[in-house]
Design a protein around this motif. Structure first.
Motif, PDB file in Angstrom:
ATOM      1  N   ALA A 440      38.964  59.573-105.309  1.00  7.59           N
ATOM      2  CA  ALA A 440      39.057  61.010-105.578  1.00  7.59           C
ATOM      3  C   ALA A 440      38.978  61.272-107.083  1.00  7.59           C
ATOM      4  O   ALA A 440      38.299  62.200-107.533  1.00  7.59           O
ATOM      5  N   ALA A 441      39.661  60.412-107.863  1.00 11.11           N
ATOM      6  CA  ALA A 441      39.638  60.587-109.319  1.00 11.11           C
ATOM      7  C   ALA A 441      38.226  60.399-109.834  1.00 11.11           C
ATOM      8  O   ALA A 441      37.740  61.131-110.712  1.00 11.11           O
ATOM      9  N   SER A 442      37.538  59.411-109.299  1.00 12.53           N
ATOM     10  CA  SER A 442      36.202  59.139-109.763  1.00 12.53           C
ATOM     11  C   SER A 442      35.241  60.245-109.341  1.00 12.53           C
ATOM     12  O   SER A 442      34.331  60.620-110.065  1.00 12.53           O
ATOM     13  N   LYS A 444      35.942  63.383-109.211  1.00 11.06           N
ATOM     14  CA  LYS A 444      36.103  64.499-110.161  1.00 11.06           C
ATOM     15  C   LYS A 444      35.120  64.344-111.317  1.00 11.06           C
ATOM     16  O   LYS A 444      34.513  65.296-111.772  1.00 11.06           O
ATOM     17  N   VAL A 445      34.995  63.102-111.817  1.00 15.35           N
ATOM     18  CA  VAL A 445      34.129  62.855-112.966  1.00 15.35           C
ATOM     19  C   VAL A 445      32.656  62.868-112.549  1.00 15.35           C
ATOM     20  O   VAL A 445      31.787  63.296-113.302  1.00 15.35           O
ATOM     21  N   ALA A 447      31.086  64.157-109.675  1.00 19.97           N
ATOM     22  CA  ALA A 447      30.532  65.102-108.695  1.00 19.97           C
ATOM     23  C   ALA A 447      29.206  65.690-109.175  1.00 19.97           C
ATOM     24  O   ALA A 447      28.260  65.843-108.393  1.00 19.97           O
ATOM     25  N   GLU A 458      32.531  68.692-101.314  1.00 24.92           N
ATOM     26  CA  GLU A 458      33.514  69.710-101.745  1.00 24.92           C
ATOM     27  C   GLU A 458      34.931  69.287-101.403  1.00 24.92           C
ATOM     28  O   GLU A 458      35.150  68.638-100.375  1.00 24.92           O
ATOM     29  N   ALA A 459      35.877  69.705-102.254  1.00 24.43           N
ATOM     30  CA  ALA A 459      37.288  69.407-101.964  1.00 24.43           C
ATOM     31  C   ALA A 459      37.721  70.200-100.742  1.00 24.43           C
ATOM     32  O   ALA A 459      37.300  71.342-100.531  1.00 24.43           O
ATOM     33  N   ARG A 463      43.525  64.801 -99.884  1.00 25.43           N
ATOM     34  CA  ARG A 463      42.504  63.806-100.213  1.00 25.43           C
ATOM     35  C   ARG A 463      41.279  63.950 -99.298  1.00 25.43           C
ATOM     36  O   ARG A 463      40.454  63.072 -99.213  1.00 25.43           O
ATOM     37  N   TYR A 465      37.741  65.601 -98.158  1.00 33.22           N
ATOM     38  CA  TYR A 465      36.561  66.187 -98.792  1.00 33.22           C
ATOM     39  C   TYR A 465      35.535  66.481 -97.707  1.00 33.22           C
ATOM     40  O   TYR A 465      35.490  65.809 -96.669  1.00 33.22           O
TER      41      TYR A 465
END
Ligand SMILES: Nc1ncnc2c1ncn2[C@@H]1O[C@H](COP(=O)(O)OP(=O)(O)O)[C@@H](O)[C@H]1O
Ligand SMILES: [Mg+2]
Length: 559
Positions: A440-442, A444-445, A447, A458-459, A463, A465
């Protein structure tokens, strides 16, 4: 203890530590002096890992009798006279520290003669006392260093075994031999000849003499210039690599330097051509105005600062990359594979190939002619559900269908994204997926990058998507695995484009074991002919090999 000024010998020993870290440092300084003296032949003798004896003998300009004791004085040099000279310096030495540092931690004897002098001289320095007497010798200088670190037991204790110290010395001599192919080097270790170069002036000869004969004949020449920079050298073809960076040699204005930046530039040039975890062999000489570099960072002078790192990085990467793509030959099965086949195919052969081909002649004329083109190939069939057989103008081609298709998909994916025209397929039913915190963190960077390749994610709270669309190439394939691999791969952050294209290619490419129709085989060959780098997959594995007609003729004894 009250503050006091240290005596001269203590100061000298402390300072010597920076220049003379181990026996190999002595060898390095003496070699640099010989090269600066214009030597064409340098003989190096080593005993007991260098602690017994280091003797470097050259046929350079020699040292005048009147200057001998001065040469052993700190900051005495014949190479610069002011700090500003560093802007134009081309000699290897300039600090005037080596001889005095060596003499501070060892016994030194110099036998030297200048050209045309009536006699040579011997000069010795033991325990801070020196003596000088006439002694015959041809022009040149021999410096013998013995009892190294005898007076510095702490340093002696830290030295590794004789074998390790010897290997550092061999490494130093190798570096200088590669930097100076016109100089004849001879290294003798404990009375046994170890390394010898011919001084022919050809880097390829030096590589054959001291690296590896087989690699040397196949190395690819690099030669490029841009403004005041130029680069020359040799690099290994992608199918020859090492498991570590030990084959990377860099010289800036003929000085050996360590530079992680230059290593990275060369490694990036091989991106997609070498399997991850493999490294090329490369001997790279950069030349640039001395005012664009700073070598005065450390007394050992092996670290370097460039005024414009980014520029040098791009210049090196691009020069190496374009030579690789232009010259990497298709692997050939032949009886004498030692011969180097430089540029594999040219336009004339591409057209000649169309004579053997049933397709309309216009195809050859309109096909893009990449730097390293394949000739037109006539499909013959498929073997073992994995390999395609095809006839080219010069022999039989055997093509790995998965690897070849991976290469095609990789280049198509990157090209579509460069045109900002990714082909994206909406899912009939948007799919919910759960990502790990790391994924999930990755996301964000990454997308934005994913969207540029056709992934719309999309979120969806927590957790979860929602995946609305995937790259068309992956539709019907395991896009979720590709996405997860991308989000988990460390290289996605700085080489995201290539990594994502690699994963899309890998997961969409025709599998090994799939039977192909004649039309599918034909389409694959046509696409492969258009590929920029047809002969390796994005991971660097080969896509094809060639059995030359001449090899068939030899085998069947027709010649
Ligand atoms: N092999 C050699 N041949 C000729 N001259 C030498 C040689 N080695 C040293 N010298 C002379 O001794 C000087 C001092 O050497 P060194 O202490 O290494 O300082 P640097 O190389 O920085 O000038 C050099 O500048 C050079 O003039
Ligand atoms: Mg020097």
């Amino acid at each position: 203890m009250p503050i006091h000024i240290l005596d001269a010998r203590t100061v000298a020993r402390i300072a010597a530590g920076e220049v003379v870290e181990r026996p190999a440092s002595v060898v390095k300084e003496l070699l640099e002096n010989s090269i600066d003296a214009g030597a064409r032949h340098i003989a190096i003798d080593i005993r007991d890992g260098g602690t017994g004896l280091i003797r470097v003998s050259d046929d350079g300009c020699g040292i005048a009798a009147a200057e001998l004791s001065l040469a052993f004085t700190r900051h005495a040099t014949s190479k610069i006279s002011s700090f500003d000279d560093l802007d134009t310096i081309l000699s290897l030495g300039f600090r005037g520290e080596a001889l005095c540092s060596i003499a501070a931690v060892a016994d030194v004897e110099v036998i030297t003669a200048v050209d045309g002098a009536s006699s040579g001289y011997s000069f010795t320095q033991h325990d801070g006392k020196s003596s000088q007497r006439p002694l015959a010798r041809a022009h040149g200088t021999t410096i013998s260093v013995s009892h190294l670190f005898k007076a510095v037991p702490a340093r002696l204790k830290f030295l590794k075994s004789g074998a390790t110290e010897t290997s550092h010395i061999v490494n130093i001599v190798t570096n200088y031999a590669l930097a100076y192919p016109e100089v004849r080097f001879e290294l003798v270790i404990d009375d046994r000849p170890s390394l010898k170069t011919s001084g022919s002036g050809q880097l390829r000869d030096t590589c054959a003499e001291i690296l590896d004969q087989n690699i040397a004949v196949r190395m690819i020449s690099i030669e490029a210039a841009a403004g005041s920079f130029s680069i020359t050298g040799l690099v290994s073809p992608p199918d020859m690599s090492r498991a570590n960076r030990s084959g990377l040699y860099f010289f800036v204005n003929r000085r050996w330097v360590r530079s992680p930046m230059l290593s990275r530039a060369v490694e990036e040039a091989y991106h997609g051509l070498l399997t991850v975890g493999r490294y090329p062999v490369a001997v790279i000489n950069l030349s640039l105005p001395p005012s664009d570099i700073d070598i005065n960072i450390h007394p050992a002078k092996t670290e370097i600062k460039f005024r414009d790192d980014g520029h040098i990085f791009n210049f090196v990467r691009q020069s190496v990359r374009s030579s690789l793509i232009g010259e990497a030959p298709v692997p050939v099965i032949s009886e004498s594979s030692a011969a180097y086949h430089p540029t594999a195919y040219r336009q004339s052969e591409l057209s000649a190939g169309s004579l053997f081909d049933r397709r309309p002649a216009s195809h050859a004329a309109t096909a893009a002619t990449p730097a390293q083109a394949l000739p037109a190939l006539r499909p013959l069939g498929q073997v073992a559900g994995c390999y395609i057989l095809a006839e080219g103008p010069d022999g039989l081609y055997i093509i790995d269908q998965h690897a070849a298709h991976e290469r095609i998909m990789y280049e198509k994916t990157l090209a579509a994204r460069a045109r900002q025209n990714p082909s994206s397929q909406s899912l009939l039913q948007p799919q919910t997926i759960e990502l790990s915190p790391v994924e999930a963190a990755s996301l964000k960077v990454l997308a934005g990058l994913l969207a540029q390749f056709g992934f719309i994610v999309e979120a969806f709270g927590g957790r979860s998507y929602l995946v609305r669309a995937v790259p068309s190439a992956l539709s019907g394939h395991d896009w979720l695995t590709a996405l997860r691999e991308f989000l988990n791969a460390p290289e996605s952050r700085d080489q995201g484009e290539e990594k994502l294209a690699e994963l899309i290619a890998c997961h969409s490419a025709i599998r090994a074991g799939k039977n192909l129709s004649p039309e599918e085989v034909r389409a694959l060959l046509l696409d492969l002919e258009k590929a920029e780098v047809p002969n390796t997959c994005p991971h660097g594995r080969p896509t094809l090999m060639k059995l030359e007609t001449s090899a068939l003729e030899r085998h069947f004894k027709r010649t």
